[in-house]
Design an enzyme around this catalytic site. Structure first.
Site, PDB file in Angstrom:
ATOM      1  N   CYS A   1      -0.447   4.138   2.147  1.00 29.54           N
ATOM      2  CA  CYS A   1      -0.225   3.937   3.588  1.00 29.54           C
ATOM      3  C   CYS A   1       1.244   4.152   3.961  1.00 29.54           C
ATOM      4  O   CYS A   1       1.542   4.774   4.965  1.00 29.54           O
ATOM      5  CB  CYS A   1      -0.575   2.514   4.018  1.00 29.54           C
ATOM      6  SG  CYS A   1      -2.049   1.846   3.287  1.00 29.54           S
ATOM      7  N   ASP A   2       2.142   3.608   3.176  1.00 27.58           N
ATOM      8  CA  ASP A   2       3.535   3.502   3.617  1.00 27.58           C
ATOM      9  C   ASP A   2       4.548   4.341   2.831  1.00 27.58           C
ATOM     10  O   ASP A   2       5.702   4.435   3.241  1.00 27.58           O
ATOM     11  CB  ASP A   2       3.964   2.022   3.556  1.00 27.58           C
ATOM     12  CG  ASP A   2       3.133   1.160   4.509  1.00 27.58           C
ATOM     13  OD1 ASP A   2       2.729   1.680   5.563  1.00 27.58           O
ATOM     14  OD2 ASP A   2       2.871  -0.010   4.182  1.00 27.58           O
TER      15      ASP A   2
ATOM     16  N   CYS B   1       0.829  -1.205   0.000  1.00 27.16           N
ATOM     17  CA  CYS B   1       0.000   0.000   0.000  1.00 27.16           C
ATOM     18  C   CYS B   1       0.866   1.259   0.000  1.00 27.16           C
ATOM     19  O   CYS B   1       1.382   1.669   1.043  1.00 27.16           O
ATOM     20  CB  CYS B   1      -0.939  -0.002   1.205  1.00 27.16           C
ATOM     21  SG  CYS B   1      -2.006   1.444   1.272  1.00 27.16           S
TER      22      CYS B   1
END
Ligand code: NDP
Length: 316
Positions: free
Chosen positions: A142-143, A139
């Site tokens: 997200c990261d 992701c």
């Protein structure tokens, strides 16, 4: 003979969608029962720091956030059970569901929040660094932030991979994209955008052989060009896998309408309703576009409110 349990509200799955549905349903006195599923807490339990969920100014780890959501659902007396639903029959007014040990539940309303699972390559080294939180992610939104001003590699050639590569290109100094065939699967416009981004380097006909690292953190990948059979190493600190997701919806397929990739179809856009009255869906099981904890939580709330209205209309 096993006893059939009759309940007003069954929630299947325990990610942010399921827990949010549980909090709302429990506070509306619907006495929800939740089956947590194969991976209690869902996909967030495989991420590290969550910095984009509003209300956590200092960030929170995925597992910690899920423990807090579980505690909040329990505070309002959600009946949270480990186990999963292996069979359903939605052909009649009452929704029949069976757990893996054969327990039969008849639920007036069902909220499906079984989520989706990111696909991975399945390499041992990939799984090693994924589990450690050492630089493998599925992701970018997200990261990606953790890799700003660093070099990353992303695998995949669909719309998701292109979107994520483009997202990463704004944060990272260099993005190397590994495409296994000699062309993209993504739509032309998405592929063109990637091709026209200066710091995205595309390697066609290229497969990953091994994620390299020092045991704790990723330091690169070893790849092979299938048209020349040449092996090489690409240094990177982040290895992103964007080869698609699998929605966890197989158990519902005989009753609930799915799209061609297995995602549950909303019967009425703007609601959480499925094609079966009294069965609602929340989170990634119906979402291949946004896939965020906050959007899953939002649809979890919608599903609980829709279920409450359904029960009220039935005179419960
Ligand atoms: P897709 O299934 O469309 O693409 C998966 C990609 O991963 C393919 O290019 C495939 O390669 C590659 N792949 C699969 N397995 C491997 C492997 N083992 N090694 C290397 N590469 C692999 O998934 P997406 O998540 O990209 O998209 C899912 C759906 O969501 C699509 O319908 C897409 O259009 C849609 N979507 C739309 C967006 C938008 O419009 N903004 C954004 C994101 C998704 P190959 O091509 O060789 O099979």
């Amino acid at each position: 003979m096993t006893q059939i349990e009759h309940i007003p509200c069954l929630i299947i799955g325990s990610g942010p969608a399921g827990y949010t549905a549980a909090i709302y349903a429990a506070r509306a006195d619907m006495k929800p029962v939740m089956y947590q599923g194969m991976q209690p807490g869902g996909q967030l339990t495989t991420t590290n720091e969550v910095e984009n969920f509003p209300g956590y100014p200092d960030g929170v780890t995925g597992p910690e956030m899920m423990m807090q959501l579980e505690a909040q659902a329990k505070r309002f007396e959600t009946d949270i059970r480990s186990g999963f639903i292996t069979k359903v029959d939605f052909s009649e007014g009452v929704h029949k569901c069976w757990t893996e040990d054969g327990h039969e539940i008849h639920a007036d309303t069902v909220i499906i929040s079984t989520g989706a699972s990111a696909k991975y390559l399945g390499l041992e080294s990939e799984q090693h660094y994924l589990k450690l939180g050492g630089g493998v992610s599925a992701c970018a939104v997200c990261d990606g932030f953790f890799y700003r001003n660093q070099e990353v590699v992303i695998v995949g050639a669909g719309d998701s991979a292109c979107e994520e590569a483009h997202y990463l290109s704004k944060l990272c100094t260099k993005v190397t994209m590994l495409v296994r065939r000699d062309e993209f699967r993504a739509s032309k416009i998405m592929a063109e955008r990637v091709k026209n981004t200066a710091n995205i380097d595309i390697h066609f006909n290229t497969e990953t052989l091994e994620v390299l690292g020092d045991g704790q953190l990723v330091t690169g990948v070893r790849v092979i060009n299938r048209s020349t059979n040449e092996e090489s190493e690409i240094p990177c600190t982040g290895f992103f896998v964007a080869i698609g997701h699998q929605p966890n919806t197989a158990v519902f397929k005989d009753f609930i309408e799915l799209d061609e990739t297995g995602y549950i179809k909303y019967a009425q856009p703007g609601t959480s309703k499925t094609n079966v009255a009294g069965v609602f869906v929340a989170g990634d099981a119906a979402d291949k576009t946004y896939r965020q904890a906050i959007t899953a939580a939002g649809t979890g709330c919608m599903a609980a409110l829709d279920a409450e209205r359904y029960l009220a209309a039935k005179g419960h």
